[in-house]
Scaffold this motif. Structure first.
Motif, PDB file in Angstrom:
ATOM      1  N   ARG A 108       0.840  -1.187   0.000  1.00 48.51           N
ATOM      2  CA  ARG A 108       0.000   0.000   0.000  1.00 48.51           C
ATOM      3  C   ARG A 108       0.871   1.232   0.000  1.00 48.51           C
ATOM      4  O   ARG A 108       2.051   1.167   0.314  1.00 48.51           O
ATOM      5  CB  ARG A 108      -0.940   0.025   1.198  1.00 48.51           C
ATOM      6  N   LYS A 109       0.297   2.355  -0.346  1.00 46.92           N
ATOM      7  CA  LYS A 109       1.012   3.624  -0.341  1.00 46.92           C
ATOM      8  C   LYS A 109       1.136   4.122   1.105  1.00 46.92           C
ATOM      9  O   LYS A 109       0.178   4.042   1.874  1.00 46.92           O
ATOM     10  CB  LYS A 109       0.249   4.651  -1.180  1.00 46.92           C
ATOM     11  N   VAL A 110       2.306   4.629   1.461  1.00 41.75           N
ATOM     12  CA  VAL A 110       2.550   5.138   2.811  1.00 41.75           C
ATOM     13  C   VAL A 110       2.452   6.652   2.784  1.00 41.75           C
ATOM     14  O   VAL A 110       3.071   7.306   1.950  1.00 41.75           O
ATOM     15  CB  VAL A 110       3.947   4.704   3.317  1.00 41.75           C
ATOM     16  N   ASN A 111       1.654   7.224   3.671  1.00 43.64           N
ATOM     17  CA  ASN A 111       1.518   8.674   3.802  1.00 43.64           C
ATOM     18  C   ASN A 111       2.598   9.172   4.758  1.00 43.64           C
ATOM     19  O   ASN A 111       2.433   9.141   5.963  1.00 43.64           O
ATOM     20  CB  ASN A 111       0.125   9.039   4.312  1.00 43.64           C
ATOM     21  N   ARG A 112       3.705   9.619   4.246  1.00 47.24           N
ATOM     22  CA  ARG A 112       4.841  10.061   5.076  1.00 47.24           C
ATOM     23  C   ARG A 112       4.549  11.352   5.826  1.00 47.24           C
ATOM     24  O   ARG A 112       5.260  11.700   6.760  1.00 47.24           O
ATOM     25  CB  ARG A 112       6.080  10.239   4.205  1.00 47.24           C
ATOM     26  N   ASP A 113       3.514  12.097   5.419  1.00 54.84           N
ATOM     27  CA  ASP A 113       3.180  13.347   6.093  1.00 54.84           C
ATOM     28  C   ASP A 113       2.295  13.141   7.321  1.00 54.84           C
ATOM     29  O   ASP A 113       2.093  14.059   8.095  1.00 54.84           O
ATOM     30  CB  ASP A 113       2.479  14.306   5.127  1.00 54.84           C
ATOM     31  N   ALA A 114       1.760  11.953   7.491  1.00 55.18           N
ATOM     32  CA  ALA A 114       0.876  11.689   8.627  1.00 55.18           C
ATOM     33  C   ALA A 114       1.701  11.626   9.913  1.00 55.18           C
ATOM     34  O   ALA A 114       2.814  11.118   9.938  1.00 55.18           O
ATOM     35  CB  ALA A 114       0.130  10.373   8.424  1.00 55.18           C
ATOM     36  N   MET A 115       1.150  12.135  10.976  1.00 57.56           N
ATOM     37  CA  MET A 115       1.836  12.125  12.268  1.00 57.56           C
ATOM     38  C   MET A 115       1.378  10.909  13.073  1.00 57.56           C
ATOM     39  O   MET A 115       0.909  11.021  14.198  1.00 57.56           O
ATOM     40  CB  MET A 115       1.559  13.422  13.033  1.00 57.56           C
ATOM     41  N   ALA A 161       1.930   6.248  13.200  1.00 58.10           N
ATOM     42  CA  ALA A 161       2.571   5.066  12.618  1.00 58.10           C
ATOM     43  C   ALA A 161       1.728   4.606  11.439  1.00 58.10           C
ATOM     44  O   ALA A 161       0.550   4.323  11.593  1.00 58.10           O
ATOM     45  CB  ALA A 161       2.678   3.963  13.662  1.00 58.10           C
ATOM     46  N   ASN A 162       2.319   4.561  10.262  1.00 58.23           N
ATOM     47  CA  ASN A 162       1.533   4.173   9.097  1.00 58.23           C
ATOM     48  C   ASN A 162       2.263   3.150   8.231  1.00 58.23           C
ATOM     49  O   ASN A 162       1.939   2.972   7.072  1.00 58.23           O
ATOM     50  CB  ASN A 162       1.114   5.397   8.278  1.00 58.23           C
ATOM     51  N   PHE A 163       3.254   2.491   8.802  1.00 56.76           N
ATOM     52  CA  PHE A 163       3.957   1.441   8.074  1.00 56.76           C
ATOM     53  C   PHE A 163       4.103   0.256   9.010  1.00 56.76           C
ATOM     54  O   PHE A 163       4.803   0.322  10.007  1.00 56.76           O
ATOM     55  CB  PHE A 163       5.330   1.931   7.612  1.00 56.76           C
ATOM     56  N   LEU A 164       3.394  -0.806   8.728  1.00 54.78           N
ATOM     57  CA  LEU A 164       3.379  -1.966   9.610  1.00 54.78           C
ATOM     58  C   LEU A 164       3.741  -3.217   8.827  1.00 54.78           C
ATOM     59  O   LEU A 164       3.432  -3.335   7.647  1.00 54.78           O
ATOM     60  CB  LEU A 164       1.994  -2.145  10.231  1.00 54.78           C
ATOM     61  N   VAL A 165       4.384  -4.148   9.494  1.00 56.43           N
ATOM     62  CA  VAL A 165       4.689  -5.453   8.921  1.00 56.43           C
ATOM     63  C   VAL A 165       4.102  -6.493   9.855  1.00 56.43           C
ATOM     64  O   VAL A 165       4.378  -6.490  11.054  1.00 56.43           O
ATOM     65  CB  VAL A 165       6.209  -5.675   8.784  1.00 56.43           C
TER      66      VAL A 165
END
Length: 73
Positions: free
Chosen positions: A7-14, A16-20
């Motif tokens: 999925r696309k990761v929103n790097r601007d979000a404050m 945790a938005n990258f999970l494994v």
């Protein structure tokens, strides 16, 4: 092990938005990091200063202070 989704990761979000996600024990023996966020009132700042002093492996980031600095820039 198979990759079953991207999925696309929103790097601007404050947040945790990258999970494994893996089956139990797949990553046993590998280093791990834990992340959380929470609100505490400014009156509790001394508690967190003492906590970090007692647990030097913790990283506490005061987002309000970061935002104040960014607003001044």
């Amino acid at each position: 092990m198979w990759v079953v989704g991207l999925r696309k990761v929103n790097r601007d979000a404050m947040r945790a938005n990258f999970l494994v996600l893996t089956p139990p024990r797949v990553l046993d023996g590998y280093p791990a990091s834990w992340i959380t966020s929470f609100y505490f009132s400014p009156e509790k700042a001394d508690f967190f200063n003492r906590l970090v002093g007692q647990c030097p492996d913790l990283t506490v980031i005061d987002i309000a202070a970061v935002l104040r600095q960014l607003q001044r820039a």
